[in-house]
Design an enzyme around this catalytic site. Sequence first.
Site, short mmCIF file in Angstrom:
data_model
loop_
_atom_site.label_atom_id
_atom_site.label_comp_id
_atom_site.label_asym_id
_atom_site.label_seq_id
_atom_site.Cartn_x
_atom_site.Cartn_y
_atom_site.Cartn_z
N GLU A 101 0.71 -1.29 -0.02
CA GLU A 101 -0.02 0.00 -0.01
C GLU A 101 0.86 0.98 0.17
O GLU A 101 1.86 1.47 0.64
CB GLU A 101 -0.70 0.05 1.05
CG GLU A 101 -1.84 1.14 1.38
CD GLU A 101 -2.81 0.81 2.77
OE1 GLU A 101 -3.11 0.02 3.12
OE2 GLU A 101 -3.10 2.12 3.35
N ASP A 103 0.32 5.30 0.54
CA ASP A 103 -0.61 6.46 1.13
C ASP A 103 -0.28 7.86 0.92
O ASP A 103 0.95 8.11 1.46
CB ASP A 103 -1.09 5.91 2.54
CG ASP A 103 -1.44 4.71 2.83
OD1 ASP A 103 -1.99 4.03 1.97
OD2 ASP A 103 -1.00 4.23 3.94
N GLU A 105 -2.70 10.81 2.89
CA GLU A 105 -4.06 10.99 3.70
C GLU A 105 -3.81 12.53 4.11
O GLU A 105 -2.93 13.13 4.61
CB GLU A 105 -4.19 10.01 4.77
CG GLU A 105 -4.51 8.70 4.56
CD GLU A 105 -4.64 7.75 5.68
OE1 GLU A 105 -5.65 7.13 5.68
OE2 GLU A 105 -3.84 8.00 6.67
N HIS A 118 -0.29 13.31 5.58
CA HIS A 118 0.20 12.05 6.11
C HIS A 118 0.38 10.87 5.09
O HIS A 118 -0.30 10.92 4.14
CB HIS A 118 -1.04 11.64 6.98
CG HIS A 118 -0.60 10.23 7.86
ND1 HIS A 118 -0.27 10.18 9.08
CD2 HIS A 118 -0.88 9.03 7.36
CE1 HIS A 118 -0.36 8.71 9.22
NE2 HIS A 118 -0.67 8.18 8.36
#
Length: 291
Positions: A101, A103, A105, A118
């Site tokens: 994953e 990310d 955010e 984030h």
Amino acid sequence: MASSQALFLAVFISAIAFYSRSADANFGQSMYFNWGSQHSWMGNYGNDLQLVLDRTSGSGVQTKNAYLFGSIEMLIKLVPGNSAGTVTAYYLSSTGNKHDEIDFEFLGNSSGQPYIIHTNIFTLGIGNREQQFHPWFDPTADFHNYTIHWNPTAVVWYIDSLPILVFKNYQSEGIPYPNEQGMKVYSSLWNADNWATRGGLVKINWKSAPFIARYRNFRARACTWYGSFSISQCASWTPANWYTSPTYSQLSYGKQGQMKWVRDNYMIYDYCKDTKRFHGQMPPECYKPQY
Ligand SMILES: *[C@@H]1O[C@H](CO)[C@@H](O)[C@H](O)[C@H]1NC(C)=O
Ligand SMILES: *[C@@H]1O[C@H](CO)[C@@H](O)[C@H](O)[C@H]1NC(C)=O
């Protein structure tokens, strides 16, 4: 048809069945709502998207295809005003208990207070690689370009073409790297007021609902993945700003300077500096150059 031609055609067709380099053009063609479609919106011929969060639910989209390597771009204008407790997530993920994953955010905040950007990366199911930044611009005033470049040598997170973070492939030194599982692209807007803003202290103010995150220009210049193919088939993919050869790839000096500026001035958390959390046993990639 001569048999050699038939054989050639058969091989060619099976090759494109397992692998294709594509530029998936927009939200409408590449994505669908997996959550909260009743109050969300896609329009302008599939180029524009709005995710909505209200008391009934949040909402989210995901790509139809999974990809293995590429450059995933979208322009996002985050929830304005009092966005405390909301999280807008934009990430790539495979499935299963050893998933990979990547990310981005965006943790909302009270009016006038800064968002937190984030980031994290999971390899074979293990994350714990959070880094956080305050934006150097108002991410709610206009659209900004959030891009994830992912190739066999490194993953780079970009904001408006400034690299903020690099995770290099040190697989040969025993650090897992995401290069075997196709990942779909997801985005969602949801209520995370149990942790997002000042560690969960600031709750969502539903009087400000509906909360709306606006998106434009989704583009996946990426290798579509159909469940199996060898990495080498996609290894020649070279996103902009990379010098790529089979053994060497890094940011240009100019890009390295930009990344240093962002990290020196806007980084607010780096797991690699959190010695308390890891009891001094820092994750191995923290000792490796990341640019
Ligand atoms: C977004 O940023 C990426 C990475 O720098 C760049 O390649 C791309 O052209 C940008 N897209 C837009 C629409 O500005
Ligand atoms: C919200 O604002 C506070 C105060 O300026 C800041 O400490 C915090 O990092 C901001 N972001 C979040 C998501 O809490």
